[in-house]
Design an enzyme around this catalytic site. Structure first.
Site, short mmCIF file in Angstrom:
data_model
loop_
_atom_site.label_atom_id
_atom_site.label_comp_id
_atom_site.label_asym_id
_atom_site.label_seq_id
_atom_site.Cartn_x
_atom_site.Cartn_y
_atom_site.Cartn_z
CG ASP A 52 -0.48 -0.27 2.45
OD1 ASP A 52 0.93 -0.55 2.56
OD2 ASP A 52 -1.15 -0.52 3.43
CG ASP A 461 2.16 -0.77 11.34
OD1 ASP A 461 1.45 -0.05 12.42
OD2 ASP A 461 2.19 -0.71 10.39
#
Length: 842
Positions: A52, A461
């Site tokens: 992405d 993350d």
């Protein structure tokens, strides 16, 4: 139809020698969301994955991946690392298309484009669109939104977001026209009340699927299906006249949104997965359906029902070699694990990848391994004891030439294996992480410790990583930063006089978000002096490691000494930039707007320091690792240097303006190199200087780092001439070379490890933005001669205290609120306002 013609072909013209050869620091695990994997239907071994925010990758024969978009995201074209769709030409395995763009809201000022490669990603051309593309928007795992007609390689369809509808090319992707006969542009917005536009934008069209078994009409496939984010009127549309007219498919399911639509040509059937959310994070209900192309009969083949159905469905793979065999994935089964189902009878019955025996006991019909990224097991699987199979599974593919080979994308990595048909016999398959070569992490902080750990990497993350020495850079770490394991670490720093002492900050309220290490970042402990309400921002460690300054995102600038409770520093503005002197424990530095602040009492209080001349914005502060009181400050007017603890400054250089991050690293002999991201003679790039800013060299060449304003930068404290760049989506790059008087000598930094990432450089890079119509521009990936961005030039005034006068070329930024760079355009172009934050030379 509205047709937009291509703009003239543009080529870069000013040759320069590539300064450094760049390669990735190796994690081996991906690190981010993989929305899609696409296999070529007719040529074995050809497959691609899209990230992405991290570009595109090509599959290698050993299950590793090679990045193929590292030359197309130079600064102003940073959004080209956002990929919203992939398409392969069924008749030509060398041709790949991609829909590029990051956001459809104001976060991305640029329109999107359709990129085309005719050599499997080595070179690219671009057809610019008149609207935005959202590679990192909600719904990015549906699709594919882009498809090539299997009967005619000149015909390509693209389903757009934001109400822009369906688009078609009849010249192999050179130009695209709006298909005005397709009128449903989507009705669904994830959150209509979202004022940022991120969740309130129309999801638009979701997929384009050709029926290759249908007849041709005027040389084109006659039957085409398009999915739409509309759960009110209809979500699947059909054309039986090669796209001239469209109608909702009769008898189709309602209520849910379709995610994937796969053709099984031998069965003459479509399989579709549905969810009540658009993905990739949501979905609490859903279904799987089969549509018979011959009888037009819909059959609900959802694998589970009742209380067992607490998720939607995303990933869907059909076995081309074995008609009736398919696999589907729960889009998000957050607990206790993801779920994948397999059927050998067209969905009449299913078997799961795991099932309950007697709660909480489970039968797992799989084995897990992570040979390329051991940190995934130690930091995820061994800790959480659930979600081992991943999450956000929007792509689940079976190799069309090998029924045993399967791959699927998750929110963390790529997984799969080579014994899928064992599911049908011994009912146990081997699953491994298979993202070697994919480095998709968003890097939030970097530092190299002189005499200590070679590289500390804070990431989004995945917390962060420690590389003890330069020889470790090509080897995946055994663990990430744990205990505490912050989902996102926002900053990391070291104590200059006690270099084993490290501090880092995290970004999640609810627990203490400061971690400390006394062994160079090998192990960590929680700093309980932090409250559970402060989070984010940046940290600075005093020279002796007794004091931590924390410029938080939530509670202003805080201070703790000897692990005491953090207290507010009232003399500094909230979110001020902070840094510590690395040799004198008494001194800390800070900056906000154009004011530089100094503390000489170990951070207790701050007062204004010396003036920064004409600068109106401080962007970064770095302190010399071995010389007390030597401070470098990057600003919109250049780099300023103080040698007296910030009492006074001189403009170090006027050759670079609007300088973002800066860093120092060991150079030749006893010298230190200065590295800077800024606007210079070769454009907005990474520059290096071996003579304290007297001369500058373009170290970046045509390697993409995305937007330089968002990059992290560190010079090695231990390896002469080695420099690190942290990107927003492509992990950390590093290179090594010698800078001498404005020229460089590159030294290979490729690891001898077989798991290291292959690196390429590019010879021509061009911006791809356009405000009218489509255009085609060329970039070429090579490993030898490269050229700079020819549309960017600059000249400086004779005054060392004023901002450099410069011009920027076609498509470059030239204005906008908070912009402080060049405002004059090259001859033939004018600075035109695109929005309040972005003006462009057109």
């Amino acid at each position: 139809m509205r047709t937009f013609n291509a703009l003239p072909l543009l080529l870069a013209a000013v040759p320069t020698k590539a300064a450094f050869s760049w390669t990735n620091v190796h994690t081996g695990g991906g690190g981010g969301f993989i929305p899609s994997i696409v296999f070529h239907p007719k040529t074995q071994g050809v497959a691609y994955a899209r990230a992405d925010i991290g570009g595109m990758y090509k599959l290698n024969s050993d299950d590793s991946w090679t990045p193929i978009s590292d030359g197309i995201a130079q600064d102003a074209s940073w959004h080209n690392w956002g990929t919203d769709a992939l398409a392969l030409d069924p008749e030509n395995a060398d041709v790949v298309y991609a829909a590029l763009g990051m956001y459809t809201n104001s976060w991305d000022p640029n329109n999107g484009c359709i990129a085309k490669s005719t050599d499997q990603g080595s070179t690219w051309t671009f057809s610019n669109l008149t609207f935005k593309v959202g590679g990192n928007m909600p719904g990015r795992g549906t699709g594919e939104r882009l498809a090539v007609d299997p009967a005619n390689s000149d015909i390509i369809y693209f389903g757009a977001r934001s109400g822009h509808g369906l688009w078609k090319s009849t010249d192999g992707g050179v130009t695209f026209s709006n298909v005005t006969s397709f009128t449903n542009t989507g009705t669904y917005r994830e959150d209509p009340s979202d004022t940022t536009g991120y969740e309130s934008d129309l999801m638009g069209l979701l997929f384009v699927t050709f029926d290759s078994t249908s007849a041709t009409l005027n040389g084109a496939t006659s039957r085409i299906f398009v999915g739409v984010a509309d759960n009110i009127t209809a979500s699947v549309y059909e054309s039986t006249d090669a796209g001239s007219t469209w109608a909702p498919l009769a008898g189709q399911p309602g209520a849910f949104f379709p995610h994937k639509c796969r053709l099984q040509p031998t069965e003459k059937a479509l399989y579709l997965t549905y969810s009540n959310g658009i993905g990739p994070y949501d979905g609490t209900d859903g279904a799987v359906w089969r549509y018979d192309l011959t009888t037009s009969v819909w059959t609900d083949i959802t694998p589970v029902s009742g209380s067992n159905l607490y998720f939607g469905f995303g990933g869907l793979g059909v076995d081309i070699l074995n008609p009736g065999t398919l696999v589907v994935a729960a889009l998000n089964s957050w607990w206790p694990n993801a779920q994948i189902f397999r059927s050998n009878n067209s969905g009449a019955t299913w078997s799961p990848l795991w099932e309950w025996t007697s709660y909480p006991s489970m039968n797992n019909y799989y084995g897990l391994s992570t040979p390329n990224a051991p940190w995934i097991q130690t930091s995820f699987w061994d800790v959480t004891n659930d979600e081992d199979l991943g999450w956000m599974i929007e792509s689940l593919e079976i190799d069309p030439f090998d029924s045993n080979h399967w791959l699927y994308g998750t929110g963390l990595t790529i997984m799969g294996g080579h014994d899928l048909t064992n599911w049908d016999t011994v009912h146990n398959v081997s699953i491994a992480t298979l993202a070697n070569g994919v480095e998709e992490m968003a890097v939030t902080g970097l530092t190299s410790v002189p005499g200590g750990s070679e590289l500390l990497v804070a990431v989004g993350d995945d917390s962060g990583f420690t590389y003890v020495s330069s020889s470790n850079l090509g080897t995946a770490p055994a663990t990430n930063w744990m205990t505490p394991e912050f989902s996102t670490s926002t900053s990391v720093d070291y104590a200059g006089l006690t270099v084993a002492d490290i501090v880092r900050s995290g970004n999640t309220a609810g627990t203490q978000q400061i971690g400390v290490s006394s062994n160079g970042g090998s192990t960590w402990s929680i700093d309980y002096g932090a409250t559970t309400t402060a989070y984010g921002g940046t940290v600075a460690y005093s020279a002796s490691g007794d004091t931590v300054l924390w410029s938080t995102a939530s509670q202003g600038v805080l201070r703790s000494q000897y692990t005491s409770t953090f207290a507010s520093i009232s003399s500094l503005p909230a979110t001020a930039l902070i840094a510590s002197d690395k040799q004198n424990d008494n001194y800390f530095y800070a900056g906000s707007s154009a004011t530089f602040y100094v503390s000489s009492n170990n951070g207790e209080t701050f007062a204004a320091g010396g003036s920064l001349g004409s600068a109106t914005q401080i962007n970064y502060i770095t302190v010399h690792p071995t010389t007390a009181g030597k401070v470098y400050v990057s600003t919109n007017a250049g780099i300023y240097l103080s040698t007296n603890f910030g009492s006074s400054f001189t403009l170090l250089t006027s050759a670079l303006t609007n300088v973002y991050q800066i860093a120092l690293g060991v150079g030749s002999g006893s010298t230190w190199n200065l590295y800077a991201f800024g606007t210079g003679p070769a454009g907005n790039k990474l520059y290096g200087s071996a003579d304290n800013g007297s001369t500058w060299t373009d170290l970046q060449g045509t390697q993409s780092f995305g937007a330089i304003s968002g990059c992290q930068l560190a010079g090695s404290g231990n390896v002469a001439g080695q420099v690190y760049v942290g990107t927003n989506g492509r992990g950390v790059f590093y290179a090594k070379g010698t800078i001498t008087g404005g020229s460089t000598t590159a030294t290979s930094t490729s690891s001898t490890s077989t798991s290291s990432v292959k690196s390429t450089s590019t010879s021509t890079i061009l911006s791809t933005k356009s405000t009218s119509g489509t255009s085609t521009t060329q970039t070429t990936l090579s490993t030898s001669t490269v050229t700079t961005h020819s549309s960017i030039t600059s000249s400086t005034t004779s005054s060392s205290s004023s901002v450099a006068t410069c011009t920027v070329g076609h498509y470059a930024q030239c204005g906008g609120e908070t912009y402080t760079g060049c405002t004059s355009c090259a001859s033939g172009y004018t600075c035109q306002v695109q929005n309040p934050y972005y003006s462009q030379c057109l």
